[in-house]
Design a protein around this motif. Structure first.
Motif, PDB file in Angstrom:
ATOM      1  N   GLY A  32      10.420  -0.074   3.216  1.00  0.00           N
ATOM      2  CA  GLY A  32      11.049  -0.370   1.940  1.00  0.00           C
ATOM      3  C   GLY A  32      12.384  -1.042   2.165  1.00  0.00           C
ATOM      4  N   PHE A  33      12.607  -2.157   1.476  1.00  0.00           N
ATOM      5  CA  PHE A  33      13.835  -2.938   1.618  1.00  0.00           C
ATOM      6  C   PHE A  33      14.602  -2.808   0.310  1.00  0.00           C
ATOM      7  N   LEU A  34      15.699  -2.037   0.344  1.00  0.00           N
ATOM      8  CA  LEU A  34      16.419  -1.678  -0.869  1.00  0.00           C
ATOM      9  C   LEU A  34      17.835  -2.227  -0.861  1.00  0.00           C
ATOM     10  N   GLY A  35      18.371  -2.395  -2.042  1.00  0.00           N
ATOM     11  CA  GLY A  35      19.756  -2.812  -2.179  1.00  0.00           C
ATOM     12  C   GLY A  35      20.049  -3.190  -3.612  1.00  0.00           C
ATOM     13  N   VAL A 196       5.041   5.169  -0.775  1.00  0.00           N
ATOM     14  CA  VAL A 196       4.314   4.156  -0.020  1.00  0.00           C
ATOM     15  C   VAL A 196       4.863   3.937   1.388  1.00  0.00           C
ATOM     16  N   CYS A 197       6.176   4.021   1.563  1.00  0.00           N
ATOM     17  CA  CYS A 197       6.806   3.501   2.781  1.00  0.00           C
ATOM     18  C   CYS A 197       6.988   4.555   3.873  1.00  0.00           C
ATOM     19  N   ASP A 198       7.044   4.060   5.110  1.00  0.00           N
ATOM     20  CA  ASP A 198       7.318   4.901   6.270  1.00  0.00           C
ATOM     21  C   ASP A 198       8.807   4.914   6.599  1.00  0.00           C
ATOM     22  N   THR A 213      13.611   6.365   9.148  1.00  0.00           N
ATOM     23  CA  THR A 213      12.399   6.835   8.498  1.00  0.00           C
ATOM     24  C   THR A 213      12.796   7.598   7.234  1.00  0.00           C
ATOM     25  N   LEU A 214      11.829   7.771   6.344  1.00  0.00           N
ATOM     26  CA  LEU A 214      12.138   8.482   5.105  1.00  0.00           C
ATOM     27  C   LEU A 214      12.590   9.912   5.396  1.00  0.00           C
ATOM     28  N   GLY A 215      11.921  10.557   6.365  1.00  0.00           N
ATOM     29  CA  GLY A 215      12.316  11.917   6.712  1.00  0.00           C
ATOM     30  C   GLY A 215      13.748  11.977   7.205  1.00  0.00           C
TER      31      GLY A 215
END
Length: 306
Positions: A32-35, A196-198, A213-215
């Motif tokens: 996931g590419f966020l901003g 969805v994302c890793d 990672t999300l974790g």
């Protein structure tokens, strides 16, 4: 599959779009590419897809440099921009056939049929694109992105304009594609990333501020809230705990249940002091735990930092 090394883009007016952006995405990962708006997501994706050259740094797709080997790199990319360029006067089947032809896709009919089946467009194959709903036009855009079975998919807001059922179908498709493809997913829907994302990349003011990672992301920062359940006391708890070091505020949620707001500048974890204060007063401590950090919490923390 995706390698960005020191990517910097300075526009002609001197505005810095991105600066020293470095990351790597391996095969089989969905990132996931966020901003926030204006953070540099679009600039980065345009460089990765070969639409824009970097001022400094380099990007490689499937081992090919996006500037020096642009055509080879593009053959390995499927790109879904936020606003999909479609031809409204063409049918879905004709448009996908045209896209397959200009990309040199072998076995074009089979490729078109596969893309339509994956995106649920089979019953709209002969409908003019101009007569499709926004959701179905988005599906057509996704179909053209996967038409040539690329190694890398770069998706910009892939579920925008879809109804809840379609959103679920597209997310399921992305997860399935992620088993064999490398996917960079830009979205403003944080729940979508969690489902969805890793991994997550967060860009702010042109620089990557988080890559984990999300974790790891949800464990990386101290939660700023604590859930507390106490027996034997009620309305006196906020005043009793509110003056403890590191405690900013205590809110009563219901009888015997409280949320403790941790001060931003708290040096030590206040939980031991809270537990001691409760038991010293003879109250029964039934539950004391940090409120789980959400991706929204992390995003707000990262993008509020200078």
């Amino acid at each position: 599959m995706i390698e960005a090394e020191g990517l910097t883009k300075i526009y002609g007016n001197g505005v810095v779009g991105i600066e020293d952006v470095t990351f790597r995405v391996e095969r089989g990962q969905i990132v996931g590419f966020l901003g926030p708006n204006g953070a540099g997501k679009t600039t980065t994706m345009r460089i990765l897809t070969g639409y824009l050259p970097p001022t400094r740094g380099s990007a490689r797709i499937a081992g090919y440099d996006t500037v020096l080997q642009s055509l080879e790199a593009r053959r390995h990319i499927g790109y879904l921009p936020e606003t999909v360029p479609l031809y409204p006067e063409m049918s879905v089947r004709a448009y996908l056939g045209f896209m397959a032809e200009i990309r040199g896709v072998p076995n074009r009919k089979e490729a078109v049929a596969r893309a339509m089946a994956l995106t649920g467009l089979e019953d709209r194959a002969d409908v003019l694109i101009g007569k499709l709903s926004k959701g179905y036009r988005q599906r057509v855009g996704l179909a053209q992105a996967i038409l040539h079975n690329p190694d890398v998919l770069i998706l910009d807001e892939p579920t925008i304009g879809l109804d809840p059922r379609q959103v679920r179908e597209v997310r399921d498709l992305i997860r399935e594609l992620g088993k064999t493809h490398t996917i960079l997913l830009s979205t403003h829907i944080l729940a979508e990333v969690q489902q969805v994302c890793d991994r997550v990349l967060i860009i702010h003011r042109g620089r990557i501020r988080a890559d984990m990672t999300l974790g790891e992301a949800l464990r990386s920062r101290r939660p700023d809230r604590i859930f507390l359940r106490v027996e034997g006391a009620d309305r006196e708890v906020p005043s009793a705990l509110g003056s403890l070091p590191g405690v900013q505020r205590v809110e009563r949620l219901e009888a015997g249940v409280f949320e403790v707001q941790v001060a931003a500048d708290a040096g030590d974890d206040p939980r031991p002091a809270i537990a001691e204060a409760v038991t010293r007063r003879g109250w029964r401590l039934m539950e004391l735990r940090p409120v789980g950090l959400t991706l929204e919490d992390l995003f707000l923390q990262v993008t509020s930092e200078d």
